[in-house]
Scaffold this motif. Structure first.
Motif, PDB file in Angstrom:
ATOM      1  N   GLY A  15       0.813  -1.209   0.000  1.00 25.73           N
ATOM      2  CA  GLY A  15       0.000   0.000   0.000  1.00 25.73           C
ATOM      3  C   GLY A  15       0.844   1.257   0.000  1.00 25.73           C
ATOM      4  O   GLY A  15       0.474   2.275  -0.610  1.00 25.73           O
ATOM      5  N   LEU A  16       1.997   1.198   0.656  1.00 28.30           N
ATOM      6  CA  LEU A  16       2.892   2.357   0.697  1.00 28.30           C
ATOM      7  C   LEU A  16       3.341   2.739  -0.710  1.00 28.30           C
ATOM      8  O   LEU A  16       3.299   3.919  -1.093  1.00 28.30           O
ATOM      9  CB  LEU A  16       4.104   2.028   1.573  1.00 28.30           C
ATOM     10  CG  LEU A  16       5.178   3.119   1.680  1.00 28.30           C
ATOM     11  CD1 LEU A  16       4.614   4.360   2.358  1.00 28.30           C
ATOM     12  CD2 LEU A  16       6.390   2.590   2.441  1.00 28.30           C
ATOM     13  N   VAL A  17       3.749   1.750  -1.487  1.00 31.77           N
ATOM     14  CA  VAL A  17       4.237   2.043  -2.838  1.00 31.77           C
ATOM     15  C   VAL A  17       3.084   2.435  -3.761  1.00 31.77           C
ATOM     16  O   VAL A  17       3.230   3.326  -4.608  1.00 31.77           O
ATOM     17  CB  VAL A  17       5.009   0.836  -3.403  1.00 31.77           C
ATOM     18  CG1 VAL A  17       5.526   1.139  -4.802  1.00 31.77           C
ATOM     19  CG2 VAL A  17       6.179   0.474  -2.493  1.00 31.77           C
ATOM     20  N   ILE A  18       1.938   1.775  -3.613  1.00 33.69           N
ATOM     21  CA  ILE A  18       0.777   2.146  -4.432  1.00 33.69           C
ATOM     22  C   ILE A  18       0.369   3.590  -4.146  1.00 33.69           C
ATOM     23  O   ILE A  18       0.060   4.361  -5.066  1.00 33.69           O
ATOM     24  CB  ILE A  18      -0.392   1.177  -4.167  1.00 33.69           C
ATOM     25  CG1 ILE A  18      -0.058  -0.211  -4.726  1.00 33.69           C
ATOM     26  CG2 ILE A  18      -1.686   1.699  -4.788  1.00 33.69           C
ATOM     27  CD1 ILE A  18      -1.079  -1.278  -4.387  1.00 33.69           C
ATOM     28  N   TRP A  19       0.383   3.959  -2.870  1.00 34.25           N
ATOM     29  CA  TRP A  19       0.090   5.355  -2.515  1.00 34.25           C
ATOM     30  C   TRP A  19       1.112   6.300  -3.139  1.00 34.25           C
ATOM     31  O   TRP A  19       0.756   7.352  -3.691  1.00 34.25           O
ATOM     32  CB  TRP A  19       0.095   5.509  -0.999  1.00 34.25           C
ATOM     33  CG  TRP A  19       0.081   6.948  -0.556  1.00 34.25           C
ATOM     34  CD1 TRP A  19      -0.993   7.783  -0.480  1.00 34.25           C
ATOM     35  CD2 TRP A  19       1.222   7.720  -0.160  1.00 34.25           C
ATOM     36  NE1 TRP A  19      -0.604   9.035  -0.059  1.00 34.25           N
ATOM     37  CE2 TRP A  19       0.753   9.022   0.147  1.00 34.25           C
ATOM     38  CE3 TRP A  19       2.585   7.445  -0.032  1.00 34.25           C
ATOM     39  CZ2 TRP A  19       1.608  10.036   0.569  1.00 34.25           C
ATOM     40  CZ3 TRP A  19       3.433   8.454   0.388  1.00 34.25           C
ATOM     41  CH2 TRP A  19       2.942   9.736   0.685  1.00 34.25           C
ATOM     42  N   GLY A  20       2.375   5.926  -3.071  1.00 37.19           N
ATOM     43  CA  GLY A  20       3.413   6.782  -3.623  1.00 37.19           C
ATOM     44  C   GLY A  20       3.273   6.972  -5.124  1.00 37.19           C
ATOM     45  O   GLY A  20       3.417   8.089  -5.641  1.00 37.19           O
ATOM     46  N   LEU A  21       2.976   5.877  -5.830  1.00 36.99           N
ATOM     47  CA  LEU A  21       2.824   5.967  -7.284  1.00 36.99           C
ATOM     48  C   LEU A  21       1.549   6.702  -7.684  1.00 36.99           C
ATOM     49  O   LEU A  21       1.541   7.485  -8.635  1.00 36.99           O
ATOM     50  CB  LEU A  21       2.811   4.556  -7.889  1.00 36.99           C
ATOM     51  CG  LEU A  21       4.153   3.826  -7.969  1.00 36.99           C
ATOM     52  CD1 LEU A  21       3.935   2.352  -8.286  1.00 36.99           C
ATOM     53  CD2 LEU A  21       5.052   4.462  -9.025  1.00 36.99           C
ATOM     54  N   GLY A  22       0.479   6.439  -6.953  1.00 34.88           N
ATOM     55  CA  GLY A  22      -0.809   6.995  -7.351  1.00 34.88           C
ATOM     56  C   GLY A  22      -1.077   8.404  -6.867  1.00 34.88           C
ATOM     57  O   GLY A  22      -1.781   9.169  -7.540  1.00 34.88           O
ATOM     58  N   TRP A  23      -0.520   8.760  -5.705  1.00 38.86           N
ATOM     59  CA  TRP A  23      -0.892  10.042  -5.104  1.00 38.86           C
ATOM     60  C   TRP A  23       0.288  10.948  -4.747  1.00 38.86           C
ATOM     61  O   TRP A  23       0.107  12.147  -4.593  1.00 38.86           O
ATOM     62  CB  TRP A  23      -1.718   9.799  -3.838  1.00 38.86           C
ATOM     63  CG  TRP A  23      -3.085   9.290  -4.141  1.00 38.86           C
ATOM     64  CD1 TRP A  23      -4.202  10.038  -4.421  1.00 38.86           C
ATOM     65  CD2 TRP A  23      -3.497   7.926  -4.228  1.00 38.86           C
ATOM     66  NE1 TRP A  23      -5.272   9.226  -4.669  1.00 38.86           N
ATOM     67  CE2 TRP A  23      -4.878   7.914  -4.557  1.00 38.86           C
ATOM     68  CE3 TRP A  23      -2.850   6.706  -4.056  1.00 38.86           C
ATOM     69  CZ2 TRP A  23      -5.602   6.746  -4.723  1.00 38.86           C
ATOM     70  CZ3 TRP A  23      -3.565   5.531  -4.220  1.00 38.86           C
ATOM     71  CH2 TRP A  23      -4.925   5.563  -4.544  1.00 38.86           C
ATOM     72  N   ASP A  24       1.476  10.382  -4.615  1.00 36.92           N
ATOM     73  CA  ASP A  24       2.606  11.216  -4.192  1.00 36.92           C
ATOM     74  C   ASP A  24       3.609  11.466  -5.310  1.00 36.92           C
ATOM     75  O   ASP A  24       4.658  12.054  -5.073  1.00 36.92           O
ATOM     76  CB  ASP A  24       3.315  10.557  -3.003  1.00 36.92           C
ATOM     77  CG  ASP A  24       4.161  11.546  -2.218  1.00 36.92           C
ATOM     78  OD1 ASP A  24       3.690  12.687  -1.988  1.00 36.92           O
ATOM     79  OD2 ASP A  24       5.302  11.192  -1.848  1.00 36.92           O
ATOM     80  N   GLY A  25       3.307  10.997  -6.495  1.00 36.24           N
ATOM     81  CA  GLY A  25       4.154  11.313  -7.642  1.00 36.24           C
ATOM     82  C   GLY A  25       5.470  10.570  -7.713  1.00 36.24           C
ATOM     83  O   GLY A  25       6.432  11.069  -8.304  1.00 36.24           O
ATOM     84  N   TRP A  26       5.543   9.369  -7.122  1.00 39.52           N
ATOM     85  CA  TRP A  26       6.786   8.605  -7.225  1.00 39.52           C
ATOM     86  C   TRP A  26       7.033   8.208  -8.671  1.00 39.52           C
ATOM     87  O   TRP A  26       6.108   7.917  -9.432  1.00 39.52           O
ATOM     88  CB  TRP A  26       6.714   7.332  -6.383  1.00 39.52           C
ATOM     89  CG  TRP A  26       6.716   7.565  -4.910  1.00 39.52           C
ATOM     90  CD1 TRP A  26       6.614   8.756  -4.250  1.00 39.52           C
ATOM     91  CD2 TRP A  26       6.796   6.559  -3.899  1.00 39.52           C
ATOM     92  NE1 TRP A  26       6.627   8.563  -2.897  1.00 39.52           N
ATOM     93  CE2 TRP A  26       6.741   7.223  -2.648  1.00 39.52           C
ATOM     94  CE3 TRP A  26       6.907   5.178  -3.928  1.00 39.52           C
ATOM     95  CZ2 TRP A  26       6.795   6.529  -1.444  1.00 39.52           C
ATOM     96  CZ3 TRP A  26       6.960   4.484  -2.731  1.00 39.52           C
ATOM     97  CH2 TRP A  26       6.911   5.156  -1.499  1.00 39.52           C
ATOM     98  N   SER A  27       8.292   8.154  -9.033  1.00 37.93           N
ATOM     99  CA  SER A  27       8.659   7.722 -10.378  1.00 37.93           C
ATOM    100  C   SER A  27       8.796   6.203 -10.424  1.00 37.93           C
ATOM    101  O   SER A  27       8.906   5.535  -9.383  1.00 37.93           O
ATOM    102  CB  SER A  27       9.988   8.360 -10.789  1.00 37.93           C
ATOM    103  OG  SER A  27      11.046   7.854  -9.978  1.00 37.93           O
ATOM    104  N   GLY A  28       8.822   5.659 -11.636  1.00 34.38           N
ATOM    105  CA  GLY A  28       9.033   4.226 -11.807  1.00 34.38           C
ATOM    106  C   GLY A  28      10.340   3.753 -11.196  1.00 34.38           C
ATOM    107  O   GLY A  28      10.368   2.735 -10.495  1.00 34.38           O
TER     108      GLY A  28
END
Length: 255
Positions: A15-28
């Motif tokens: 969930g941490l990574v999904i949140w980061g990718l979906g809402w916090d703008g994490w890159s691939g």
């Protein structure tokens, strides 16, 4: 209770990574690097579980191979001498070799495909959070470790290797998607969803042996129609009976 803790850990880490990718703008690259780090951390904690359980129980399962590790080429005999009759050595060899190889490929992807590096600050705090989550799970598993079955331990090791396999898939398909779309985060959400499903499936798996030697009737019916000359039902009964005998023998203390 152990299964619940494993599920909560899976939900938190993924969930941490999904949140980061979906809402916090994490890159691939950031997500992929964090997943690689999760594998490396997980390898350490799983190896510690195996080592401690072996010392506490000395069950026979620890002194045989279970993962089907095949080694060839130069140095194969030396590697086999290390991994033979040691589940811990077999697990570490498999997991460490794949994790290191993935690390090389991940660096190549960053340089050649993504052409971007992961965010250092995000990696640090995310891996710290994931590491603490895995540490909590490890400490919780220490309670009553002496009474845990070897089958449970083998299941835990299998979960770790399943994560390694999913990262391998991410490397393959991540490169393809990034190359096709030109966006380094294109693989992120689909891969994160796949990893969540795989991790949940592994967490929900049980170490109990099959309760019946018979396979599902619908499946046996399909196999019979597709391969009328092969008796899959009989083969399955033989294999399941053999599997139960091996599981029972794994739990016997080594003399």
């Amino acid at each position: 209770m152990h299964a619940l803790v494993a599920i909560l850990s899976v939900l938190f880490n993924n969930g941490l990574v999904i949140w980061g990718l979906g809402w916090d703008g994490w890159s691939g690259p950031t997500a992929l690097a964090i997943y690689w780090g999760e594998n490396a951390i997980g390898t350490i904690f799983i190896a510690l579980r195996i080592w401690l359980h072996r010392g506490l129980t000395r069950k026979r399962g620890h002194y045989r191979n279970h993962l089907g590790l095949q080694v060839s080429g130069d140095g194969a005999d030396k590697i086999k001498s290390i991994t033979d009759r040691s589940f811990l050595a077999e697990y570490l060899t498999t997991s460490v070799v794949f994790t290191l190889a993935h690390g090389v490929f991940v660096l190549a992807i960053f340089a050649l495909i993504f052409k971007a590096a992961p965010d250092d600050d995000t990696m640090r705090w995310a891996l710290l959070a994931i590491g603490l989550s895995q540490l909590f799970g490890f400490l919780f598993d220490l309670v009553g470790l002496r009474s845990r079955s070897f089958a449970w331990l083998k299941l835990v090791a299998g979960r770790g290797l399943a994560r390694v396999l999913v990262v391998q898939l991410a490397i393959i398909f991540g490169m393809a998607l990034a190359a096709l779309t030109g966006h380094n985060a294109a693989f992120g959400i689909p891969f994160a969803g796949l990893k969540l499903l795989v991790d949940l499936g592994a967490a929900l798996a049980t170490e109990k042996p099959p309760q019946s030697d018979e396979g599902p009737r619908w499946l046996m019916g399909i196999m019979k129609k597709c391969f009328p000359k092969v008796d899959f039902a009989s083969d399955l009964r033989v294999e399941r009976a053999k599997y139960r005998r091996e599981m029972a023998d794994d739990e016997v203390p080594q003399k």
